[in-house]
Scaffold this motif. Structure first.
Motif, PDB file in Angstrom:
ATOM      1  N   MET A   1       0.836  -1.193   0.000  1.00 19.24           N
ATOM      2  CA  MET A   1       0.000   0.000   0.000  1.00 19.24           C
ATOM      3  C   MET A   1       0.872   1.244   0.000  1.00 19.24           C
ATOM      4  N   ALA A   2       0.392   2.276  -0.672  1.00 17.00           N
ATOM      5  CA  ALA A   2       1.133   3.525  -0.681  1.00 17.00           C
ATOM      6  C   ALA A   2       1.062   4.175   0.693  1.00 17.00           C
ATOM      7  N   THR A   3       2.087   4.922   1.021  1.00 16.82           N
ATOM      8  CA  THR A   3       2.121   5.675   2.276  1.00 16.82           C
ATOM      9  C   THR A   3       2.062   7.147   1.946  1.00 16.82           C
ATOM     10  N   PRO A   4       1.897   8.034   2.967  1.00 16.09           N
ATOM     11  CA  PRO A   4       1.845   9.460   2.686  1.00 16.09           C
ATOM     12  C   PRO A   4       3.036   9.963   1.894  1.00 16.09           C
ATOM     13  N   MET A   5       4.210   9.313   2.007  1.00 17.35           N
ATOM     14  CA  MET A   5       5.371   9.755   1.249  1.00 17.35           C
ATOM     15  C   MET A   5       5.106   9.679  -0.247  1.00 17.35           C
TER      16      MET A   5
ATOM     17  N   HIS B   1      -0.263   7.779  11.652  1.00 18.79           N
ATOM     18  CA  HIS B   1      -0.407   6.454  11.032  1.00 18.79           C
ATOM     19  C   HIS B   1      -1.282   6.495   9.778  1.00 18.79           C
ATOM     20  N   ALA B   2      -1.681   7.680   9.356  1.00 17.44           N
ATOM     21  CA  ALA B   2      -2.572   7.798   8.198  1.00 17.44           C
ATOM     22  C   ALA B   2      -1.879   7.319   6.926  1.00 17.44           C
ATOM     23  N   LYS B   3      -2.685   6.756   6.009  1.00 13.16           N
ATOM     24  CA  LYS B   3      -2.146   6.255   4.750  1.00 13.16           C
ATOM     25  C   LYS B   3      -3.070   6.613   3.595  1.00 13.16           C
ATOM     26  N   LEU B   4      -2.466   6.736   2.433  1.00 11.38           N
ATOM     27  CA  LEU B   4      -3.252   6.925   1.228  1.00 11.38           C
ATOM     28  C   LEU B   4      -4.114   5.693   0.972  1.00 11.38           C
ATOM     29  N   LEU B   5      -5.327   5.930   0.522  1.00 13.95           N
ATOM     30  CA  LEU B   5      -6.234   4.832   0.231  1.00 13.95           C
ATOM     31  C   LEU B   5      -6.061   4.341  -1.189  1.00 13.95           C
ATOM     32  N   LEU B   6      -6.275   3.045  -1.369  1.00 17.04           N
ATOM     33  CA  LEU B   6      -6.368   2.480  -2.702  1.00 17.04           C
ATOM     34  C   LEU B   6      -7.796   2.686  -3.198  1.00 17.04           C
ATOM     35  N   ARG B   7      -7.995   2.518  -4.482  1.00 17.23           N
ATOM     36  CA  ARG B   7      -9.341   2.686  -5.029  1.00 17.23           C
ATOM     37  C   ARG B   7     -10.271   1.548  -4.626  1.00 17.23           C
ATOM     38  N   ASP B   8      -9.699   0.431  -4.275  1.00 22.20           N
ATOM     39  CA  ASP B   8     -10.486  -0.742  -3.889  1.00 22.20           C
ATOM     40  C   ASP B   8     -11.247  -0.450  -2.605  1.00 22.20           C
ATOM     41  N   SER B   9     -12.542  -0.715  -2.591  1.00 19.12           N
ATOM     42  CA  SER B   9     -13.378  -0.436  -1.416  1.00 19.12           C
ATOM     43  C   SER B   9     -13.016  -1.314  -0.225  1.00 19.12           C
ATOM     44  N   THR B  10     -12.240  -2.384  -0.472  1.00 21.43           N
ATOM     45  CA  THR B  10     -11.842  -3.260   0.631  1.00 21.43           C
ATOM     46  C   THR B  10     -10.458  -2.890   1.147  1.00 21.43           C
ATOM     47  N   ASP B  11      -9.990  -1.692   0.825  1.00 22.06           N
ATOM     48  CA  ASP B  11      -8.688  -1.208   1.294  1.00 22.06           C
ATOM     49  C   ASP B  11      -8.553  -1.483   2.787  1.00 22.06           C
ATOM     50  N   GLU B  12      -7.397  -2.028   3.184  1.00 20.59           N
ATOM     51  CA  GLU B  12      -7.213  -2.420   4.584  1.00 20.59           C
ATOM     52  C   GLU B  12      -7.239  -1.226   5.522  1.00 20.59           C
TER      53      GLU B  12
END
Length: 236
Positions: free
Chosen positions: A1-5, A163-174
């Protein structure tokens, strides 16, 4: 998963900076696992403004910039603090708007049942606002949820984006799954405060059987809204 960086290095140079000489630290607001947060004041455009100053125990400019970038991107969504900037001098610190109020745990123990239901509905809305800006929080424990009640509403502030992270487009993003799982924990905390009145039966069943998904939490919120509407019917 992508991170804020993954927002890109070009975002770092665009982040605002704060001169340490313009900051005054006050009382400690929180001693967290990774940082101390102070209430303070910032001399900003000729005015003294109340701020929160987050000082990590082991300052890491990369981690500080990551959290600053999230705040910069969400622009107050979910009641998140507004970023003033990172201090130019070490120890590097985050300077952001001060969010008044009490933690969720304190609020639930000191307000009426209807107030608690209303607070959860607003919390759900705040989390969805954050998700709509493309981020999951990933650490929605009680101390990271600040509530400020006024005469007509309760304002939610979701704080600590470490601890925030960028979301993936998938609705089941962890990330969203973890946020909904934590919201379910808070819904259960509220259910424990309810009496045995029949008006809460449907809500209790919904919370007990809900999945930690958007649909599961949304179902809880809809029943809470129904309970609140029945308690305060509109004048005809």
């Amino acid at each position: 998963m992508a991170t804020p960086m993954a927002l890109g290095e070009n975002k770092v140079s665009s982040l605002p900076r704060v001169e340490g000489k313009h900051l005054t630290r006050g009382k400690i607001l929180d001693n967290g696992a990774n940082a101390t947060v102070f209430k303070g004041s910032l001399l900003y455009k000729g005015c003294s403004i109340k701020v929160a100053i987050k000082v990590p125990y082991f300052p890491d400019i990369n981690k500080i910039e990551n959290e600053a970038k999230v705040l910069h991107e969400v622009q107050g969504a979910g009641g998140a603090p507004i970023l003033f900037g990172i201090t130019r001098e070490e120890p590097y610190s985050l300077v952001m708007t001060y969010c008044p109020g009490h933690t969720l745990g304190h609020y639930l123990l000191n307000h009426s049942t209807d107030d608690c239901l209303h607070a959860f509905v607003n919390l759900y809305t705040a989390v969805e606002e954050l998700h709509s800006r493309g981020f999951s929080h990933n650490d929605l424990h009680s101390n990271n949820i600040i509530l400020h009640k006024n005469s007509s509403d309760v304002k939610i502030h979701i704080i600590d984006m470490g601890h925030a992270k960028l979301l993936l487009r998938d609705s089941t993003d962890e990330g969203t799954t973890l946020d909904y799982k934590t919201l379910l924990i808070h819904a259960n905390e509220i259910v424990q405060l309810l009496d045995n009145s029949s008006k809460y039966e449907a809500l209790k069943r919904q919370v007990q059987g809900a999945s930690h998904t958007f649909e599961g939490v949304r179902g809880i919120v809809e029943i809470m809204k129904t309970v609140l509407a029945a308690a305060c019917p509109k004048e005809r």
